[in-house]
Design a protein around this motif. Structure first.
Motif, PDB file in Angstrom:
ATOM      1  N   ALA A 218     -10.285  -6.169  14.650  1.00 58.63           N
ATOM      2  CA  ALA A 218     -10.737  -5.397  13.487  1.00 58.63           C
ATOM      3  C   ALA A 218     -10.221  -3.964  13.472  1.00 58.63           C
ATOM      4  O   ALA A 218     -10.677  -3.159  12.680  1.00 58.63           O
ATOM      5  N   ASN A 219      -9.263  -3.629  14.314  1.00 61.25           N
ATOM      6  CA  ASN A 219      -8.653  -2.302  14.272  1.00 61.25           C
ATOM      7  C   ASN A 219      -7.470  -2.243  13.316  1.00 61.25           C
ATOM      8  O   ASN A 219      -6.914  -1.178  13.088  1.00 61.25           O
ATOM      9  N   HIS A 220      -7.082  -3.389  12.787  1.00 61.01           N
ATOM     10  CA  HIS A 220      -5.970  -3.471  11.848  1.00 61.01           C
ATOM     11  C   HIS A 220      -6.256  -4.562  10.821  1.00 61.01           C
ATOM     12  O   HIS A 220      -6.979  -5.502  11.097  1.00 61.01           O
ATOM     13  N   PHE A 221      -5.647  -4.416   9.651  1.00 54.84           N
ATOM     14  CA  PHE A 221      -5.576  -5.521   8.707  1.00 54.84           C
ATOM     15  C   PHE A 221      -4.158  -5.569   8.163  1.00 54.84           C
ATOM     16  O   PHE A 221      -3.411  -4.590   8.219  1.00 54.84           O
ATOM     17  N   VAL A 222      -3.765  -6.739   7.691  1.00 57.14           N
ATOM     18  CA  VAL A 222      -2.399  -7.008   7.244  1.00 57.14           C
ATOM     19  C   VAL A 222      -2.432  -7.331   5.761  1.00 57.14           C
ATOM     20  O   VAL A 222      -3.284  -8.107   5.311  1.00 57.14           O
ATOM     21  N   THR A 223      -1.501  -6.755   4.996  1.00 57.25           N
ATOM     22  CA  THR A 223      -1.342  -7.110   3.591  1.00 57.25           C
ATOM     23  C   THR A 223       0.076  -7.617   3.375  1.00 57.25           C
ATOM     24  O   THR A 223       1.011  -7.161   4.032  1.00 57.25           O
ATOM     25  N   THR A 224       0.214  -8.574   2.460  1.00 59.10           N
ATOM     26  CA  THR A 224       1.542  -8.997   2.019  1.00 59.10           C
ATOM     27  C   THR A 224       1.655  -8.627   0.550  1.00 59.10           C
ATOM     28  O   THR A 224       0.651  -8.536  -0.167  1.00 59.10           O
ATOM     29  N   HIS A 225       2.914  -8.440   0.122  1.00 64.26           N
ATOM     30  CA  HIS A 225       3.121  -7.858  -1.206  1.00 64.26           C
ATOM     31  C   HIS A 225       4.160  -8.601  -2.020  1.00 64.26           C
ATOM     32  O   HIS A 225       5.117  -9.149  -1.491  1.00 64.26           O
ATOM     33  N   GLY A 226       3.924  -8.544  -3.321  1.00 65.94           N
ATOM     34  CA  GLY A 226       4.875  -9.045  -4.296  1.00 65.94           C
ATOM     35  C   GLY A 226       5.680  -7.888  -4.835  1.00 65.94           C
ATOM     36  O   GLY A 226       6.073  -6.992  -4.078  1.00 65.94           O
TER      37      GLY A 226
ATOM     38  N   VAL B  23      -7.554   1.860   0.134  1.00 69.67           N
ATOM     39  CA  VAL B  23      -6.214   2.419   0.225  1.00 69.67           C
ATOM     40  C   VAL B  23      -5.376   1.856  -0.927  1.00 69.67           C
ATOM     41  O   VAL B  23      -5.490   0.683  -1.272  1.00 69.67           O
ATOM     42  N   ASN B  24      -4.567   2.725  -1.528  1.00 71.71           N
ATOM     43  CA  ASN B  24      -3.637   2.324  -2.577  1.00 71.71           C
ATOM     44  C   ASN B  24      -2.335   1.908  -1.907  1.00 71.71           C
ATOM     45  O   ASN B  24      -1.667   2.734  -1.286  1.00 71.71           O
ATOM     46  N   THR B  25      -1.952   0.641  -2.033  1.00 68.21           N
ATOM     47  CA  THR B  25      -0.722   0.144  -1.413  1.00 68.21           C
ATOM     48  C   THR B  25       0.495   0.363  -2.306  1.00 68.21           C
ATOM     49  O   THR B  25       1.619   0.163  -1.871  1.00 68.21           O
ATOM     50  N   HIS B  26       0.291   0.712  -3.560  1.00 69.88           N
ATOM     51  CA  HIS B  26       1.341   0.962  -4.551  1.00 69.88           C
ATOM     52  C   HIS B  26       2.161  -0.281  -4.879  1.00 69.88           C
ATOM     53  O   HIS B  26       3.261  -0.161  -5.420  1.00 69.88           O
ATOM     54  N   ASN B  27       1.641  -1.469  -4.554  1.00 74.49           N
ATOM     55  CA  ASN B  27       2.301  -2.726  -4.885  1.00 74.49           C
ATOM     56  C   ASN B  27       1.276  -3.835  -5.034  1.00 74.49           C
ATOM     57  O   ASN B  27       0.176  -3.760  -4.491  1.00 74.49           O
TER      58      ASN B  27
ATOM     59  N   SER C  14       7.865  -4.470  -3.603  1.00 77.99           N
ATOM     60  CA  SER C  14       8.253  -4.223  -2.209  1.00 77.99           C
ATOM     61  C   SER C  14       8.565  -5.486  -1.414  1.00 77.99           C
ATOM     62  O   SER C  14       9.380  -5.446  -0.500  1.00 77.99           O
ATOM     63  N   ASN C  15       7.891  -6.606  -1.711  1.00 83.82           N
ATOM     64  CA  ASN C  15       8.148  -7.888  -1.030  1.00 83.82           C
ATOM     65  C   ASN C  15       8.039  -7.775   0.488  1.00 83.82           C
ATOM     66  O   ASN C  15       8.834  -8.366   1.219  1.00 83.82           O
ATOM     67  N   ASP C  16       7.048  -7.069   0.981  1.00 84.58           N
ATOM     68  CA  ASP C  16       6.970  -6.778   2.418  1.00 84.58           C
ATOM     69  C   ASP C  16       5.616  -7.147   3.008  1.00 84.58           C
ATOM     70  O   ASP C  16       4.708  -7.586   2.312  1.00 84.58           O
ATOM     71  N   ILE C  17       5.510  -6.965   4.321  1.00 79.66           N
ATOM     72  CA  ILE C  17       4.275  -7.122   5.080  1.00 79.66           C
ATOM     73  C   ILE C  17       3.916  -5.736   5.591  1.00 79.66           C
ATOM     74  O   ILE C  17       4.795  -5.024   6.098  1.00 79.66           O
ATOM     75  N   ARG C  18       2.639  -5.379   5.487  1.00 82.63           N
ATOM     76  CA  ARG C  18       2.211  -4.068   5.989  1.00 82.63           C
ATOM     77  C   ARG C  18       1.021  -4.234   6.916  1.00 82.63           C
ATOM     78  O   ARG C  18       0.120  -5.029   6.645  1.00 82.63           O
ATOM     79  N   ILE C  19       1.028  -3.464   7.975  1.00 82.19           N
ATOM     80  CA  ILE C  19      -0.092  -3.435   8.907  1.00 82.19           C
ATOM     81  C   ILE C  19      -0.760  -2.076   8.777  1.00 82.19           C
ATOM     82  O   ILE C  19      -0.091  -1.036   8.843  1.00 82.19           O
ATOM     83  N   TRP C  20      -2.068  -2.098   8.585  1.00 81.97           N
ATOM     84  CA  TRP C  20      -2.857  -0.893   8.339  1.00 81.97           C
ATOM     85  C   TRP C  20      -3.837  -0.674   9.484  1.00 81.97           C
ATOM     86  O   TRP C  20      -4.417  -1.622   9.996  1.00 81.97           O
ATOM     87  N   ASN C  21      -4.032   0.578   9.860  1.00 80.56           N
ATOM     88  CA  ASN C  21      -5.071   0.942  10.823  1.00 80.56           C
ATOM     89  C   ASN C  21      -6.416   0.948  10.109  1.00 80.56           C
ATOM     90  O   ASN C  21      -6.514   1.393   8.970  1.00 80.56           O
ATOM     91  N   PHE C  22      -7.430   0.458  10.792  1.00 77.22           N
ATOM     92  CA  PHE C  22      -8.782   0.494  10.254  1.00 77.22           C
ATOM     93  C   PHE C  22      -9.712   1.087  11.299  1.00 77.22           C
ATOM     94  O   PHE C  22      -9.604   0.745  12.467  1.00 77.22           O
ATOM     95  N   PRO C  23     -10.561   2.021  10.958  1.00 75.82           N
ATOM     96  CA  PRO C  23     -11.047   2.390   9.628  1.00 75.82           C
ATOM     97  C   PRO C  23     -10.316   3.572   8.993  1.00 75.82           C
ATOM     98  O   PRO C  23     -10.771   4.100   7.988  1.00 75.82           O
ATOM     99  N   GLU C  24      -9.174   3.974   9.535  1.00 73.44           N
ATOM    100  CA  GLU C  24      -8.458   5.135   8.995  1.00 73.44           C
ATOM    101  C   GLU C  24      -7.754   4.856   7.676  1.00 73.44           C
ATOM    102  O   GLU C  24      -7.441   5.775   6.929  1.00 73.44           O
ATOM    103  N   PHE C  25      -7.424   3.578   7.398  1.00 77.99           N
ATOM    104  CA  PHE C  25      -6.670   3.187   6.204  1.00 77.99           C
ATOM    105  C   PHE C  25      -5.300   3.847   6.165  1.00 77.99           C
ATOM    106  O   PHE C  25      -4.820   4.240   5.110  1.00 77.99           O
ATOM    107  N   THR C  26      -4.661   3.992   7.326  1.00 80.16           N
ATOM    108  CA  THR C  26      -3.319   4.548   7.392  1.00 80.16           C
ATOM    109  C   THR C  26      -2.323   3.438   7.684  1.00 80.16           C
ATOM    110  O   THR C  26      -2.632   2.479   8.396  1.00 80.16           O
ATOM    111  N   LEU C  27      -1.115   3.576   7.143  1.00 81.50           N
ATOM    112  CA  LEU C  27      -0.073   2.579   7.333  1.00 81.50           C
ATOM    113  C   LEU C  27       0.462   2.669   8.750  1.00 81.50           C
ATOM    114  O   LEU C  27       0.884   3.731   9.200  1.00 81.50           O
TER     115      LEU C  27
END
Length: 190
Positions: free
Chosen positions: A108-116, A93-97, A119-132
């Motif tokens: 394992a139904n979700h993963f979390v990304t943090t960003h610089g 998935v492209n997070t654009h940041n 956006s400076n945010d935290i995002r939770i993604w559905n897996f395996p759909e790769f949707t925000l």
């Protein structure tokens, strides 16, 4: 092995849950999986276009790892290391940041990304759909680092504004079998 030139240094390391695989991310844009039982490289994965600082193994699937790219990449890639290098990509998935850290939820139904930047945010993604699933704002500056709690429910984030913020992301029930998302900001420490 990551290239030994100064601009190609290792910038992340993570043990697999079964303790015999070690993942290393480098400034050479590679994710390398080391098999310590045989003292060899299992995979040298080259999909990223920037440093691979964000890596995490799925806590309940020894063969699944996610990696996140930096400023010039923005992608999360998920890999099945039991397959050969040409076919081990599960999806991306492209997070654009810029991705500064990455963590799996225990189920394992979700993963979390943090960003610089920017956006400076935290995002939770559905897996395996790769949707925000959720985008959480809370830092005025980029998130430099984060750490997931041992119960996989809370995350702490650090920013150059000299603050640590603790977030309750997942409430666990029934001994790690079910999670509900809660997204509550618990505390800020200066």
């Amino acid at each position: 092995e990551h290239n030994r030139h100064n601009h190609n240094r290792v910038c992340s390391l993570k043990w697999s849950p079964n303790d015999y695989l070690l993942a290393s991310g480098g400034n050479d844009d590679k994710l390398i999986i080391h098999d310590l039982r045989n003292n060899r490289h299992l995979h040298e994965l080259k999909k990223h276009k920037a440093a691979v600082k964000a890596i995490d193994w799925c806590p309940n699937k020894n063969n699944i790892i996610a990696s996140g790219g930096g400023t010039n990449d923005h992608f999360v890639h998920v890999w099945n290391v039991n397959k050969d290098s040409n076919n081990c990509s599960i999806g991306s998935v492209n997070t654009h940041n810029q991705i500064t850290s990455l963590h799996w939820a225990y189920n394992a139904n979700h993963f979390v990304t943090t960003h610089g930047y920017s956006s400076n945010d935290i995002r939770i993604w559905n897996f395996p759909e790769f949707t925000l699933c959720k985008d959480i704002k809370g830092h005025d500056n980029r998130i430099l680092f984060s750490s997931m709690s041992p119960n996989y429910g809370d995350i702490v984030t650090a920013s150059p504004d000299e603050s640590l913020k603790i977030w309750n992301l997942f409430k666990k029930y029934n001994n790690h079998t079910n999670y509900s998302l809660s997204f509550q900001h618990n505390n800020t420490i200066r």
